[in-house]
Design a protein around this motif. Structure first.
Motif, short mmCIF file in Angstrom:
data_model
loop_
_atom_site.label_atom_id
_atom_site.label_comp_id
_atom_site.label_asym_id
_atom_site.label_seq_id
_atom_site.Cartn_x
_atom_site.Cartn_y
_atom_site.Cartn_z
N GLU A 91 0.81 -1.21 0.00
CA GLU A 91 0.00 0.00 0.00
C GLU A 91 0.85 1.26 0.00
OE1 GLU A 91 -4.33 -0.30 1.95
OE2 GLU A 91 -2.70 -1.10 3.17
N TRP B 189 -3.81 5.41 -9.63
CA TRP B 189 -4.93 4.81 -8.88
C TRP B 189 -5.81 3.96 -9.78
CZ3 TRP B 189 -5.63 4.19 -3.89
CH2 TRP B 189 -6.89 3.77 -3.43
N LYS B 190 -5.80 4.30 -11.07
CA LYS B 190 -6.65 3.54 -11.98
C LYS B 190 -5.98 2.25 -12.46
CE LYS B 190 -9.58 3.70 -16.03
NZ LYS B 190 -10.17 4.50 -17.09
N ASP C 54 -3.86 11.74 1.49
CA ASP C 54 -5.22 12.01 1.02
C ASP C 54 -5.29 12.33 -0.47
OD1 ASP C 54 -3.80 14.35 1.63
OD2 ASP C 54 -5.66 15.51 1.77
N ARG D 109 -3.64 10.30 -2.77
CA ARG D 109 -3.25 9.08 -3.49
C ARG D 109 -4.29 8.65 -4.53
NH1 ARG D 109 0.98 6.45 -0.67
NH2 ARG D 109 0.62 4.54 -1.83
N ARG D 110 -5.55 8.89 -4.21
CA ARG D 110 -6.62 8.50 -5.12
C ARG D 110 -6.67 9.35 -6.39
NH1 ARG D 110 -11.32 6.37 -3.82
NH2 ARG D 110 -11.34 4.86 -2.13
N GLU D 111 -5.97 10.48 -6.35
CA GLU D 111 -6.03 11.38 -7.52
C GLU D 111 -4.87 11.14 -8.49
OE1 GLU D 111 -6.32 15.29 -5.72
OE2 GLU D 111 -7.81 14.41 -4.35
N ARG E 254 -2.92 9.79 -11.42
CA ARG E 254 -3.26 9.12 -12.69
C ARG E 254 -2.07 9.19 -13.65
NH1 ARG E 254 -6.94 8.40 -9.96
NH2 ARG E 254 -9.16 8.37 -10.33
N THR F 146 -12.53 0.34 -13.53
CA THR F 146 -12.37 1.39 -12.52
C THR F 146 -10.95 1.41 -11.97
OG1 THR F 146 -14.68 1.19 -11.86
CG2 THR F 146 -13.20 2.22 -10.28
N ALA F 147 -10.43 0.23 -11.64
CA ALA F 147 -9.07 0.15 -11.08
C ALA F 147 -8.49 -1.23 -11.31
CB ALA F 147 -9.08 0.47 -9.59
N GLU G 100 -8.29 -1.02 -0.84
CA GLU G 100 -9.14 -0.15 -1.64
C GLU G 100 -8.60 -0.01 -3.05
OE1 GLU G 100 -9.89 3.70 -0.23
OE2 GLU G 100 -10.98 3.02 1.51
N PRO G 101 -9.45 0.10 -4.05
CA PRO G 101 -10.91 0.02 -4.01
C PRO G 101 -11.43 -1.39 -4.31
CG PRO G 101 -10.22 0.84 -6.15
CD PRO G 101 -8.96 0.50 -5.38
#
Ligand SMILES: [Zn+2]
Ligand SMILES: [Zn+2]
Length: 250
Positions: free
Chosen positions: A53, A59-60, A72, A74-76, A78, A88-89, A128-129
């Motif tokens: 992790e 993220w994708k 916060d 990390r999800r952005e 690309r 999605t991922a 996640e996810p």
């Protein structure tokens, strides 16, 4: 108490087994001491890069990214190359090298998933996810290819994961309708992509409807195959599709 006894008998079993069948590590040739490690020895597993992790990734599509970002954000992250993909991922347990590569190659000959590999798939799925998936679907083989090989290695992986995660295993919804050579020599990425476009169909749309599908395959290369699967599932009413593979080249 019972567990300790089991551990003991497992250790005895491993010891007895390595005396009877000293299996050579598929990577380095020395003996495999622990049955749960499958075709590679503990030292080769240790040398194989397993993703965690803490790795910074797109993220994708899961591509390793340089540098670092705040937790916060990390999800952005690309890579942008995967923007057009229908899933999605996508995540892999680790790099296509050493013990993981040997495990993937062994799985093409024998429908067996070692405990260690099953555990890795499960741990990766729990992050996640992918942990929001509701249904496990293996990337299907064309019936002709299935007859040649006798089993679908993606289905063997998916079944092992389903057993650990408790998620439903669905080998029937998605089918491959076009027989394509997976790695034909001289095929560039565009040719590969075209060869798998519209190669999949959903035979039981009711099973896929509103589900968050976890597609399982052995190796993630260009992502064209899984993207084509995800598109077919989305067209059939699936909410979204995730991808989990044993390995990807880094
Ligand atoms: Zn080894
Ligand atoms: Zn990406």
């Amino acid at each position: 108490m019972k567990l300790r006894l089991m551990e003991k008998s497992n250790a005895l079993y491993d010891a007895a087994l390595s005396l009877l069948y000293p299996q050579a590590c598929a990577v380095c040739g020395s003996g495999v001491e622990v049955h749960a490690d499958g075709v590679a020895c503990a030292a080769c597993w240790k040398r194989t890069r397993i993703f965690s992790e803490d790795d910074l990734i797109c993220w994708k599509c899961g591509l390793l990214a340089p540098g670092s970002v705040a937790e916060d954000k990390r999800r952005e992250v690309r890579c942008r190359r995967c923007d057009g993909e229908a899933y999605t991922a996508a995540r892999a347990c680790g790099a296509y090298e050493g013990a993981l590569r040997a495990s993937v190659l062994a799985l093409k000959r024998e429908p067996y998933v070692s405990k260690r590999l099953a555990r890795l798939l499960f741990e990766t799925q729990q992050r996640e996810p992918l942990n929001s998936a509701t249904r496990i679907v293996p990337v299907p083989l064309h019936p002709e290819r299935l007859r040649e090989r006798g089993f679908n290695q993606a289905a063997v992986l998916a079944a092992a994961l389903a057993k650990l995660s408790g998620l439903p295993f669905d080998e029937w919804s998605l089918v491959r309708t076009v027989h394509t050579e997976r790695h034909r020599a001289g095929m560039d990425e565009r040719a590969r992509r075209e060869s798998v476009e519209n190669a999949f169909a959903v035979r039981r749309p009711r099973l896929a409807e509103n589900e968050r599908i976890l597609l399982v395959d052995d190796v993630f290369t260009t992502g064209a195959t899984v993207s084509s699967c995800a598109k077919a599932l989305g067209d059939a009413g699936a909410q979204e599709s995730f991808v989990l593979t044993v390995a990807r080249p880094v």
